[in-house]
Design a protein around this motif. Structure first.
Motif, short mmCIF file in Angstrom:
data_model
loop_
_atom_site.label_atom_id
_atom_site.label_comp_id
_atom_site.label_asym_id
_atom_site.label_seq_id
_atom_site.Cartn_x
_atom_site.Cartn_y
_atom_site.Cartn_z
N CYS A 25 -13.27 -11.95 -8.79
CA CYS A 25 -12.19 -11.08 -9.28
C CYS A 25 -10.95 -11.89 -9.62
CB CYS A 25 -11.84 -10.01 -8.24
SG CYS A 25 -13.10 -8.76 -8.03
N ARG A 63 -24.91 2.43 -2.96
CA ARG A 63 -23.70 2.45 -2.12
C ARG A 63 -22.97 1.10 -2.20
NH1 ARG A 63 -26.99 4.80 1.71
NH2 ARG A 63 -27.09 2.84 2.86
N ALA A 66 -21.44 0.59 -5.72
CA ALA A 66 -20.25 1.44 -5.90
C ALA A 66 -19.05 0.88 -5.16
CB ALA A 66 -20.55 2.87 -5.43
N SER A 67 -19.27 0.40 -3.95
CA SER A 67 -18.19 -0.21 -3.17
C SER A 67 -17.66 -1.47 -3.86
CB SER A 67 -18.71 -0.54 -1.77
OG SER A 67 -17.73 -1.23 -1.04
N GLU A 69 -17.85 -2.20 -7.08
CA GLU A 69 -17.15 -1.82 -8.31
C GLU A 69 -15.74 -1.32 -8.01
OE1 GLU A 69 -20.02 0.93 -9.95
OE2 GLU A 69 -20.75 -0.59 -11.36
N ARG A 70 -15.58 -0.55 -6.93
CA ARG A 70 -14.24 -0.08 -6.54
C ARG A 70 -13.34 -1.27 -6.21
NH1 ARG A 70 -17.30 3.86 -4.01
NH2 ARG A 70 -17.18 2.80 -2.00
N ALA A 71 -13.88 -2.24 -5.48
CA ALA A 71 -13.11 -3.43 -5.10
C ALA A 71 -12.68 -4.22 -6.33
CB ALA A 71 -13.92 -4.31 -4.15
N ARG A 73 -12.32 -3.10 -9.46
CA ARG A 73 -11.35 -2.34 -10.27
C ARG A 73 -9.94 -2.41 -9.70
NH1 ARG A 73 -16.00 1.32 -11.02
NH2 ARG A 73 -16.82 0.73 -13.05
N LYS A 74 -9.80 -2.61 -8.40
CA LYS A 74 -8.48 -2.77 -7.80
C LYS A 74 -7.78 -4.00 -8.37
CE LYS A 74 -9.45 -0.48 -3.44
NZ LYS A 74 -9.66 -0.64 -1.99
N CYS A 79 -15.75 -4.37 -14.92
CA CYS A 79 -16.86 -4.52 -13.97
C CYS A 79 -18.03 -3.63 -14.37
CB CYS A 79 -16.39 -4.13 -12.58
SG CYS A 79 -17.67 -4.21 -11.31
#
Length: 144
Positions: A25, A63, A66-67, A69-71, A73-74, A79
């Motif tokens: 990232c 799961r 998804a976790s 991808e959320r990390a 996008r922050k 992503c």
């Protein structure tokens, strides 16, 4: 004009994989329009067809993806995530790197054995390092 760099991160549950994701990232974010591809590989037993329905493994992969991808996008970085079913994790990672034409694979290397001993990469990391068509960045966790 050169295209924005992209990074492939095989993801799972280990702290080292989270560190690998964080590094990817930061690298992608430094390029402003970089991209992170996260993959979760389900190794399929040779007695089963490669496309076998594995609902428990798929659910866990969903799961984890998804976790991740959320990390990502922050960090305001592009992503995408994918679950791959393969006979061998290393082969799947290298094949995905080829297909996506990534600039680098960011791979975890969890600690094994006693502190200060030789680094034990394992068969997946060894295969990726020997066969990747791109740079491979190895992240070693100090927490495992």
């Amino acid at each position: 004009m050169a295209s924005a760099p992209s990074y492939l991160v095989p993801i799972g549950k280990s702290p080292a994989r989270q560190q690998a994701l964080e590094l990817a990232c930061r690298l992608a974010g430094a390029a402003k329009s970089g991209r992170v591809h996260v993959v979760y590989v389900v190794e399929v037993n040779r007695r089963l067809p490669l496309d076998a329905d594995l609902p428990q493994e798929s659910e866990e992969g969903e799961r984890i993806i998804a976790s991740a991808e959320r990390a990502v996008r922050k960090h305001k970085v592009g992503c995408d995530g994918e679950i791959l079913q393969a006979r061998d994790t290393g082969h799947a990672i290298v094949d995905e790197a080829v297909e996506l034409a990534v600039d680098a694979i960011v791979l975890d290397a969890p600690r094994r054995g006693r502190s200060g001993g030789p680094l034990a990469l394992g068969k997946t990391a060894d295969y990726v390092l020997r066969n990747a068509p791109c740079d491979v960045i190895v992240v070693r966790s100090s927490r495992e």
